[in-house]
Design a protein around this motif. Sequence first.
Motif, PDB file in Angstrom:
ATOM      1  N   ALA A  23      34.545  34.114  49.794  1.00  0.00           N
ATOM      2  CA  ALA A  23      34.823  33.183  50.126  1.00  0.00           C
ATOM      3  C   ALA A  23      34.149  31.614  50.436  1.00  0.00           C
ATOM      4  N   ILE A  63      36.424  39.129  45.100  1.00  0.00           N
ATOM      5  CA  ILE A  63      36.542  37.695  44.829  1.00  0.00           C
ATOM      6  C   ILE A  63      37.999  37.003  43.649  1.00  0.00           C
ATOM      7  N   ARG A  67      41.084  35.288  43.121  1.00  0.00           N
ATOM      8  CA  ARG A  67      41.605  34.288  42.135  1.00  0.00           C
ATOM      9  C   ARG A  67      42.520  34.105  40.999  1.00  0.00           C
TER      10      ARG A  67
END
Length: 199
Positions: A23, A63, A67
């Motif tokens: 990230a 990722i 999130r």
Amino acid sequence: MTDTRPPRADAVRNRRLLLAAAADEFAEHGLDASVADIARRAGVGKGTVFRHFATKDELIAAILIDRINELSAVGERLLDAGDPGEALCEFLTAAAQQRQERDLSFLAEASGSMREVAQARSRMTAALDRLVERAREHGAVRADITGTDVLLLMCAPNYVAGSVPDASPDLWRRYLAIIFDGLRPEGAHALPAEPPRFA
């Protein structure tokens, strides 16, 4: 026979390190970030990266899913809040804070169509739809606002604040407040077009 044992602690730790390092690397270098640099940043070898994620696209998807799941958890927690209007505002604040800390919205172009990402997004939008529905039922937002309307507004505070040179890091809060005031029923006028609908 399928191995149903839970993953080892070091494997879980390595995966967490890899996602955080990836990230950061993508935030700094965009989609050109290399697997070698991600591995170096995480303190592991390239082989470890590929043991967890067969391709770079799978890493990007992981990722995104992490999130999105963070926001889903916030939304689901707020479904029982006593003040539905404040709950919706808190969800929008969490979404804006996540993007302010690290804007990775561009990653959706790389893996946003993957099935696992779509499933995670469906869970999040279901929580958001229910938050909006509760806020409407309690008169906290105008009756013609939909979950899709709010979903499309989620990135607006950061986008607007990001266009201002040398902006205060909290400038997005000003625009979130303006947006949320626009959702309120007080002084509302009829909207000029139907809300969008996504398949």
